[in-house]
Design an enzyme around this catalytic site. Structure first.
Site, mmCIF file in Angstrom:
data_model
loop_
_atom_site.group_PDB
_atom_site.id
_atom_site.type_symbol
_atom_site.label_atom_id
_atom_site.label_comp_id
_atom_site.label_asym_id
_atom_site.label_seq_id
_atom_site.Cartn_x
_atom_site.Cartn_y
_atom_site.Cartn_z
ATOM 1 N N HIS A 1 0.852 -1.188 0.000
ATOM 2 C CA HIS A 1 0.000 0.000 0.000
ATOM 3 C C HIS A 1 0.889 1.240 0.000
ATOM 4 C CE1 HIS A 1 -3.945 -1.788 1.651
ATOM 5 N NE2 HIS A 1 -3.116 -2.823 1.508
ATOM 6 N N TYR B 1 -5.893 -7.299 -1.712
ATOM 7 C CA TYR B 1 -6.031 -6.143 -2.605
ATOM 8 C C TYR B 1 -5.397 -6.431 -3.964
ATOM 9 C CZ TYR B 1 -1.361 -5.347 -0.571
ATOM 10 O OH TYR B 1 -0.063 -5.482 -0.126
ATOM 11 N N ASP C 1 13.348 0.067 8.510
ATOM 12 C CA ASP C 1 13.368 -1.107 9.375
ATOM 13 C C ASP C 1 14.672 -1.256 10.137
ATOM 14 O OD1 ASP C 1 10.815 -1.809 8.748
ATOM 15 O OD2 ASP C 1 11.320 -3.526 7.494
#
Length: 393
Positions: free
Chosen positions: A49, A216, A295
């Site tokens: 996304h 999605y 991260d």
């Protein structure tokens, strides 16, 4: 300000955060080189996304339109009860996002996005460069790679993920911890997708109390449909970063779920399983000439669909601070970067790990409407203590 083009900036890792920071640095005229341990990148089966908060950054890079055309533009984020199928939330996206958040909300194949983001780097991207060790003399940083090569840099940006070698240099060796959750991932295409397509919604998350499935489209043509799960699993006893799963394991994990979820599993030809890992909160984001993002700095579970977005926001804010504050006094620049990122990144990290985002009807404008360039930089506290931020399990 005038950019000192002699300042040698090395980016370790060419993932989405590394690609973003390198492209933004190049656009501002910095001398940047990117070192990636992989020999090449492939279009692996994973979706992502991208919210309006990051599409605005792509606008700065001149990549927004190209990325927008590639991705799917869902009208809503739906949350549905996994057992009954009842709708728990209907979060408006589509035109509403354009009008209210200032950019599109898209879902896209990670490999397609990554290829576009790497395109500005050209010969400044070096593959097959696995970092072996770092020697920070104070005046410059030596980077030594496992292929026997070495380079010198004035600033090193660690964008090398949860297993960051740069982070290890700052804070010592420490393995990430297994969270007790796994993520199954699968991409549905072709005849299997067409068989059930009339009941598959463009962006929907199926929930029960202890697990979920996020689904999605990954292309504007809606010819690929992707799902990723969050499922509790007591132990991870594999040395590999992921293992193959199976349709049978999926049926077991989502036993009793709605018929649409059962059809998703039925349409699955190949599914993998990945451990979700955490790290302890960091006491610092930078030290001398080394600085972290993404991260490497604040790993989070993917449950808010904002992990990569936070890495790209980090990249944009770091470059903004390097432009506005300068690179000569890099330690002050890094303090500005941390002061302007810690609160937001920590909030997203906590919500992601708690897995509550958009489960019920709520206003996501604080997240999607954010613009990394909109407000004046917040000054760092003069005598601030090292920041430590709770990670919700």
């Amino acid at each position: 300000m005038t950019i000192d083009k002699k300042t040698r900036i090395a980016v370790i890792g060419a993932g989405l955060g590394g690609a973003a920071v390198a492209a933004l640095l190049k656009k501002e005229g910095f001398n940047v080189a990117v070192y990636e341990q992989a020999d090449k990148f492939e279009r692996l089966g994973a979706g992502i996304h991208i919210g309006p908060n990051v599409m605005k950054i792509f606008r700065r890079l001149g990549l927004e339109e190209r990325i927008s055309l590639m991705g799917s533009h869902p009208e809503f984020w739906f949350s549905r009860d996994g057992l009954t199928g009842d709708y728990m939330s209907r979060i408006e996206l589509g035109q509403y996002a354009l009008d209210n958040y200032g950019a599109a909300y898209i879902t896209i194949h990670r490999g397609d996005l990554h290829e576009v983001m790497l395109s500005p780097l050209g010969s400044d991207l070096h593959f097959g460069k696995k970092l072996d060790r770092i020697e920070d003399s104070g005046d410059e940083v030596g980077l030594f790679f496992t292929d026997g090569t070495e380079v010198q840099a004035d600033i090193v940006i660690g964008a090398d993920g949860i297993n960051s070698k740069v982070r290890e240099c700052l804070l010592g060796e420490e393995e990430p911890t297994y969270s007790g959750w796994v993520a199954h991932r699968a991409l549905i295409t072709g005849a299997r997708l067409r068989e059930f397509q009339n009941e598959f919604e463009p962006c929907v998350k199926w929930w029960t109390e202890d697990r979920h499935m996020m689904v999605y489209y990954t292309t504007g043509k809606q010819d690929e449909y992707y799902y990723v799960t969050g499922v509790p699993e007591a132990e991870w006893n594999h040395d590999a970063p992921w293992v193959e799963s199976s349709r049978e394991e999926m049926y077991s994990a989502f036993d009793g779920y709605h018929s649409t979820v059962q059809n998703l599993i039925e349409a699955t030809d190949y599914v993998t399983k990945w451990p979700l890992k955490n790290r302890k909160p960091l006491p610092l984001w930078s030290s001398n000439r080394l600085v972290l993002l993404g991260d490497a700095c604040h790993p989070m579970k993917p449950h808010m669909a904002q992990g990569a977005c936070m890495a790209i926001e980090d990249a944009a804010m770091l470059v903004r601070c390097m432009v506005e504050v300068g690179v000569d006094d890099y330690e002050t620049t890094f303090k500005y970067y941390e002061a302007n990122r810690v609160e937001r990144a920590s909030k997203v990290q906590a919500i992601s790990n708690a897995n509550t985002w958009l489960k019920t009807q709520e206003d996501p404008s604080w997240c999607y409407g954010y613009d990394v360039y909109a407000d004046a930089l917040k000054e760092p506290q003069q005598e601030s203590q090292p920041a430590q931020h709770a990670v919700a399990e």
